[in-house]
Motif scaffolding. Sequence first.
Motif, PDB file in Angstrom:
ATOM      1  N   GLN A   1       5.255   1.436 -21.211  1.00 35.84           N
ATOM      2  CA  GLN A   1       3.162   0.915 -20.838  1.00 35.84           C
ATOM      3  C   GLN A   1       3.009   0.911 -19.386  1.00 35.84           C
ATOM      4  O   GLN A   1       4.320   0.529 -18.863  1.00 35.84           O
ATOM      5  N   ALA A   2       1.733   0.874 -18.887  1.00 35.48           N
ATOM      6  CA  ALA A   2       1.567   1.056 -17.503  1.00 35.48           C
ATOM      7  C   ALA A   2       0.243   1.003 -17.057  1.00 35.48           C
ATOM      8  O   ALA A   2      -0.643   1.443 -17.824  1.00 35.48           O
ATOM      9  N   ALA A   3       0.003   0.482 -15.774  1.00 37.16           N
ATOM     10  CA  ALA A   3      -1.177   0.549 -15.754  1.00 37.16           C
ATOM     11  C   ALA A   3      -0.557   0.467 -13.714  1.00 37.16           C
ATOM     12  O   ALA A   3       0.078   0.375 -13.374  1.00 37.16           O
ATOM     13  N   PHE A   4      -2.077   0.662 -12.927  1.00 39.60           N
ATOM     14  CA  PHE A   4      -1.994   1.106 -12.028  1.00 39.60           C
ATOM     15  C   PHE A   4      -2.713  -0.188 -11.269  1.00 39.60           C
ATOM     16  O   PHE A   4      -3.878  -0.593 -10.927  1.00 39.60           O
ATOM     17  N   TYR A   5      -2.212  -1.056  -9.698  1.00 37.42           N
ATOM     18  CA  TYR A   5      -2.930  -1.593 -10.109  1.00 37.42           C
ATOM     19  C   TYR A   5      -3.209  -2.135  -7.466  1.00 37.42           C
ATOM     20  O   TYR A   5      -2.427  -0.726  -7.470  1.00 37.42           O
ATOM     21  N   VAL A   6      -4.146  -2.140  -7.200  1.00 37.41           N
ATOM     22  CA  VAL A   6      -4.078  -1.813  -5.831  1.00 37.41           C
ATOM     23  C   VAL A   6      -4.196  -2.789  -4.992  1.00 37.41           C
ATOM     24  O   VAL A   6      -4.844  -4.081  -5.480  1.00 37.41           O
ATOM     25  N   THR A   7      -4.056  -3.080  -3.832  1.00 36.37           N
ATOM     26  CA  THR A   7      -3.520  -4.231  -2.837  1.00 36.37           C
ATOM     27  C   THR A   7      -4.960  -4.140  -2.468  1.00 36.37           C
ATOM     28  O   THR A   7      -4.953  -5.782  -1.830  1.00 36.37           O
ATOM     29  N   GLY A   8      -5.282  -3.340  -1.760  1.00 38.31           N
ATOM     30  CA  GLY A   8      -6.485  -3.817  -1.562  1.00 38.31           C
ATOM     31  C   GLY A   8      -6.905  -3.411   0.446  1.00 38.31           C
ATOM     32  O   GLY A   8      -7.224  -3.212   0.968  1.00 38.31           O
ATOM     33  N   GLU A   9      -5.319  -2.770   0.637  1.00 43.81           N
ATOM     34  CA  GLU A   9      -4.692  -2.519   1.614  1.00 43.81           C
ATOM     35  C   GLU A   9      -5.609  -0.276   2.335  1.00 43.81           C
ATOM     36  O   GLU A   9      -6.133  -0.062   1.215  1.00 43.81           O
ATOM     37  N   ALA A  10      -5.794  -0.865   3.004  1.00 41.98           N
ATOM     38  CA  ALA A  10      -6.471   0.139   3.928  1.00 41.98           C
ATOM     39  C   ALA A  10      -6.275   1.069   4.413  1.00 41.98           C
ATOM     40  O   ALA A  10      -6.573   1.356   5.806  1.00 41.98           O
ATOM     41  N   ARG A  11      -5.720   1.749   3.648  1.00 46.28           N
ATOM     42  CA  ARG A  11      -4.226   3.144   3.563  1.00 46.28           C
ATOM     43  C   ARG A  11      -4.602   4.083   3.242  1.00 46.28           C
ATOM     44  O   ARG A  11      -4.461   3.848   1.994  1.00 46.28           O
ATOM     45  N   PRO A  12      -5.359   5.371   3.992  1.00 42.01           N
ATOM     46  CA  PRO A  12      -5.890   6.366   2.561  1.00 42.01           C
ATOM     47  C   PRO A  12      -4.490   6.551   2.304  1.00 42.01           C
ATOM     48  O   PRO A  12      -4.141   6.602   2.608  1.00 42.01           O
ATOM     49  N   GLY A  13      -4.900   6.888   1.063  1.00 43.06           N
ATOM     50  CA  GLY A  13      -3.863   7.928   0.178  1.00 43.06           C
ATOM     51  C   GLY A  13      -4.591   7.540  -1.205  1.00 43.06           C
ATOM     52  O   GLY A  13      -6.175   7.250  -1.702  1.00 43.06           O
ATOM     53  N   VAL A  14      -3.428   7.964  -2.256  1.00 47.48           N
ATOM     54  CA  VAL A  14      -4.046   7.830  -3.623  1.00 47.48           C
ATOM     55  C   VAL A  14      -5.277   7.110  -4.243  1.00 47.48           C
ATOM     56  O   VAL A  14      -5.311   6.923  -4.812  1.00 47.48           O
ATOM     57  N   ALA A  15      -4.285   5.493  -3.746  1.00 38.63           N
ATOM     58  CA  ALA A  15      -5.009   4.491  -4.230  1.00 38.63           C
ATOM     59  C   ALA A  15      -6.414   4.715  -3.789  1.00 38.63           C
ATOM     60  O   ALA A  15      -7.210   3.708  -4.079  1.00 38.63           O
ATOM     61  N   THR A  16      -7.004   5.176  -2.312  1.00 41.69           N
ATOM     62  CA  THR A  16      -8.240   4.839  -1.988  1.00 41.69           C
ATOM     63  C   THR A  16      -9.302   5.984  -1.562  1.00 41.69           C
ATOM     64  O   THR A  16     -10.676   6.013  -1.837  1.00 41.69           O
ATOM     65  N   ALA A  17      -8.734   6.982  -2.759  1.00 38.76           N
ATOM     66  CA  ALA A  17      -9.299   8.530  -2.842  1.00 38.76           C
ATOM     67  C   ALA A  17     -10.542   8.384  -4.116  1.00 38.76           C
ATOM     68  O   ALA A  17     -10.127   7.631  -4.725  1.00 38.76           O
TER      69      ALA A  17
END
Length: 535
Positions: free
Chosen positions: A232-248
């Motif tokens: 099982q898996a999920a993707f969580y974001v931390t809110g870090e404003a670093r351009p990349g896959v989490a903010t794309a």
Amino acid sequence: MTASAPSAHQAAPLKRALISVSDKTGLIDFAKALDARGVEILSTGGSAKALRDAGLTVTDVADVTGFPEMMDGRVKTLHPKVHGGLLALRDNPGHVAAMEEHGIGAIDLLVVNLYPFEETVAKGADYDDCIENIDIGGPAMIRAAAKNHGFVTVIVDVQDYDAVLAELDANGGTTLPFRQRQAQIAYARTAAYDAAVSAWMADAIGEATPRRRAFAGTLAQGLRYGENPHQQAAFYVTGEARPGVATARQHQGKELSYNNINDTDAAFELVAEFDPAQGPACAIIKHANPCGVAQGETALEAYKRAFDCDRTSAFGGIIALNQPLDGATAEEIVKIFTEVVIAPDADEDARRIFAAKKNLRLLTTGGLPDPRAGGLAYRQVAGGLLVQGRDNGHVARADLKIVTKRQPSEDELADLMFAWTVAKHVKSNAIVYAKDRATVGIGAGQMSRVDSTRIGRRKSEDMAEALGLPQPLTNGAAVASDAFFPFADGIEALAEAGAKAVIQPGGSMRDDEVIAAANRLGLAMVLTGQRHFRH
């Protein structure tokens, strides 16, 4: 009269709500919907003003407690008539008697979102401003309401407003499973909030290894599975404003998988090492390792040169660019199957070309991550977490120490620096062969550095054969090793591959033997004094 606790199948009525929110998105419509359903509304400060301005009848919490807001709003809800209304067990005769004796009215619904601490920090506010944006009353009320979820509904996220109204319409109140789910969300929110505060404070006071460290994330998406279908898996974001896959922004294609996200992050972090002002660069990643990296006069040239390092491995890979994707490059990319392309931007021609490939994901980020920025990296081990600073190490030309009789040429130095940059992003033991600012052979993740050396050479030989070249591209190449050579056999293997210059950290007990071997074999060698293990 004592009310019995509602069962899992019995809805708890909502007669009285307390609303105190920093983020007022959707507030008016939600409050009007509650009012239309006969819910009395208590509120504070700016929330109460916004509701009154919208024509709603609102009771100030100060009128309930008999105390005005004071100390610049620091004290307003910290009162027994608020917390008693949230915490009282409606089926406990003693609690009910205390409520009647002290004039405490039950609060059935708490709607709170917290002071924008994370946003304040992200804006670069000073220490005092950050401290003032630490919410106290909000978390206290949230935790009280969540604890008493047998009777009280707590809402901390704007996106749950419609769910509350749906519960009311379907059940005449909120069901226990709904209240339980909202209580879990509430505790996670206060935990994440405290984690943000404690992490910021540790950084602000220079505490590198605090006694306790908290981690938090917000669900970005549930994933079909993890590295393998049984996980099982999920993707969580931390809110870090670093351009990349989490903010794309994802323009097209099916949802990213666990492995897609991991590999896309690796690709974009690597390509960001190359300053766009110094020209286009492309990185192709497979299983978190680069199978080709190159710079070029155009993005198209950079892609083609990266592709020609290892065409076999590039199939089904991840492509990252340090400059906007154009139509000509997109046209070339779609000639083979590619999982994901990530770039700061993409022009209309590129998007049109990719639109015909429904399974190809296109991500744009609006910028590049800073490879020299700080930050933390985490890794789980049984019973704990390893925490370290992000590898933002950088070596300049002036830092290099030439230790061999043969001096590297200017072109060799440029290739050594290029190979060293790539090696930072290759799993240890890492060996990177490069020529004319393009990789021509990569050996990754081997238990022996000699094996990595030989794998890189063999891949170069295979590509030379595929391209119809008379000799492997490693002939005349510059080579980077992410860590020192423990024995001279690694240098001998490089010489057999035709390499002419080597960059490595140094620091082995046998450095003298390694340098002597380089001199004997006519190689130039420079030391960085810095290694880049990547496990």
